[in-house]
Motif scaffolding. Sequence first.
Motif, PDB file in Angstrom:
ATOM      1  N   ARG A 177       5.676  -4.077  -3.875  1.00  0.00           N
ATOM      2  CA  ARG A 177       5.662  -2.667  -4.241  1.00  0.00           C
ATOM      3  C   ARG A 177       7.063  -2.225  -4.647  1.00  0.00           C
ATOM      4  N   GLY A 180      11.073   2.187  -2.177  1.00  0.00           N
ATOM      5  CA  GLY A 180      10.966   3.608  -1.886  1.00  0.00           C
ATOM      6  C   GLY A 180       9.696   4.260  -2.400  1.00  0.00           C
ATOM      7  N   PHE A 181       8.668   3.442  -2.631  1.00  0.00           N
ATOM      8  CA  PHE A 181       7.422   3.990  -3.187  1.00  0.00           C
ATOM      9  C   PHE A 181       6.733   4.890  -2.176  1.00  0.00           C
ATOM     10  N   SER A 182       6.214   6.018  -2.673  1.00  0.00           N
ATOM     11  CA  SER A 182       5.422   6.915  -1.842  1.00  0.00           C
ATOM     12  C   SER A 182       4.278   7.459  -2.685  1.00  0.00           C
ATOM     13  N   GLY A 183       3.106   7.448  -2.131  1.00  0.00           N
ATOM     14  CA  GLY A 183       1.941   7.912  -2.864  1.00  0.00           C
ATOM     15  C   GLY A 183       0.687   7.662  -2.053  1.00  0.00           C
ATOM     16  N   ASN A 184      -0.454   8.047  -2.614  1.00  0.00           N
ATOM     17  CA  ASN A 184      -1.708   7.834  -1.906  1.00  0.00           C
ATOM     18  C   ASN A 184      -2.167   6.388  -2.034  1.00  0.00           C
ATOM     19  N   MET A 188      -0.840   3.414  -4.536  1.00  0.00           N
ATOM     20  CA  MET A 188      -0.244   2.216  -3.949  1.00  0.00           C
ATOM     21  C   MET A 188      -0.919   0.956  -4.479  1.00  0.00           C
TER      22      MET A 188
END
Length: 330
Positions: A177, A180-184, A188
């Motif tokens: 990934r 610093g990935f952020s999401g639903n 993802m």
Amino acid sequence: MGKGRYLLKRFIYIVFVFFIISILMFFIYKLMPGDPVTMMLGEARNNMQPDAYQELYERTKESLGLNGTLIEQYFRWMGNMLTGNFGYSTQYKQQVVNVIGTPMMNTVMLNLLSMLLTFIIAVPLGIATAVRKNGVFDKTVQVVTIIGYSLPSFIIALLAIFAFAVKIPIFPISGVRSAGFSGNTFQMMLDTLWHMALPVIVMSISGIGSITRYVRAAMIDVLRMDYIKTARAKGLREKVVIYVHAFRNALIPVVTIATAWVVSLFGGSIVIESVFLWPGLGKMLIDGLMQRDFSIVLTMQMFYVVLSLAGNVIMDIAYTLVDPRVRLEN
């Protein structure tokens, strides 16, 4: 009754081969140079008194199950493995069962997508080239597939990285990934698929080349049969002749090759995972070998052994599904 007897025989065969290979693998790794206890303790030897270090060494050796003769170590290791205790990782400083889950999921996910892409492309392509035998399309595909399965996978990987990550930066070259990935959950999943794109494509190229050629060869042989000529003479549509009558009978040699390829795919993903820094079983196996982490290495090897043995049984069962004339008990 016949199928039950056959499956029982195959189970006994799998158990026998499993233990023979486990003995060979265990003693081969034990003969490798390097002391896992020393590597695990690291710099402790320089910071401790000799007597205290020797006492710590012996305690660690016993906790890892490395005391006693090699035969005693083998039976201790096999008994633990059969009860779900795969040992202690000297590299990760925790039980193997606690560190193997995520890498195994990553490897299975990578290989399943590669298999899906391979069969979706290779089977229709093989049928199309057989129907258009010796045409421009057929000859073009033959050249491309020869190149595809002749080149080593790591060469294809390096070319793909240069083309689609350096020159045309479409795909990332490492990781699962984005940092610093952020999401639903859906976002993802898309991000993970984006990172998987290059490894999956590279792993599929060789499989597409080989499976396409086997499907083509099998279909050409079947299309020459008299019953195919009879089906056409009866006025059946060409699609019915090809996909209903010809393709099913062409599947038997394809099943053999496809099963062998699927089993080898998991082993072959070791190279791809190392090139793309994909955190799967392959990378864990390489790191385990470098660190003399034999609990990790032996667990990985036995996983591939079980996969290969199960693949042979699945192949036999698949024969009966594609051709009713094949009986398991025979």
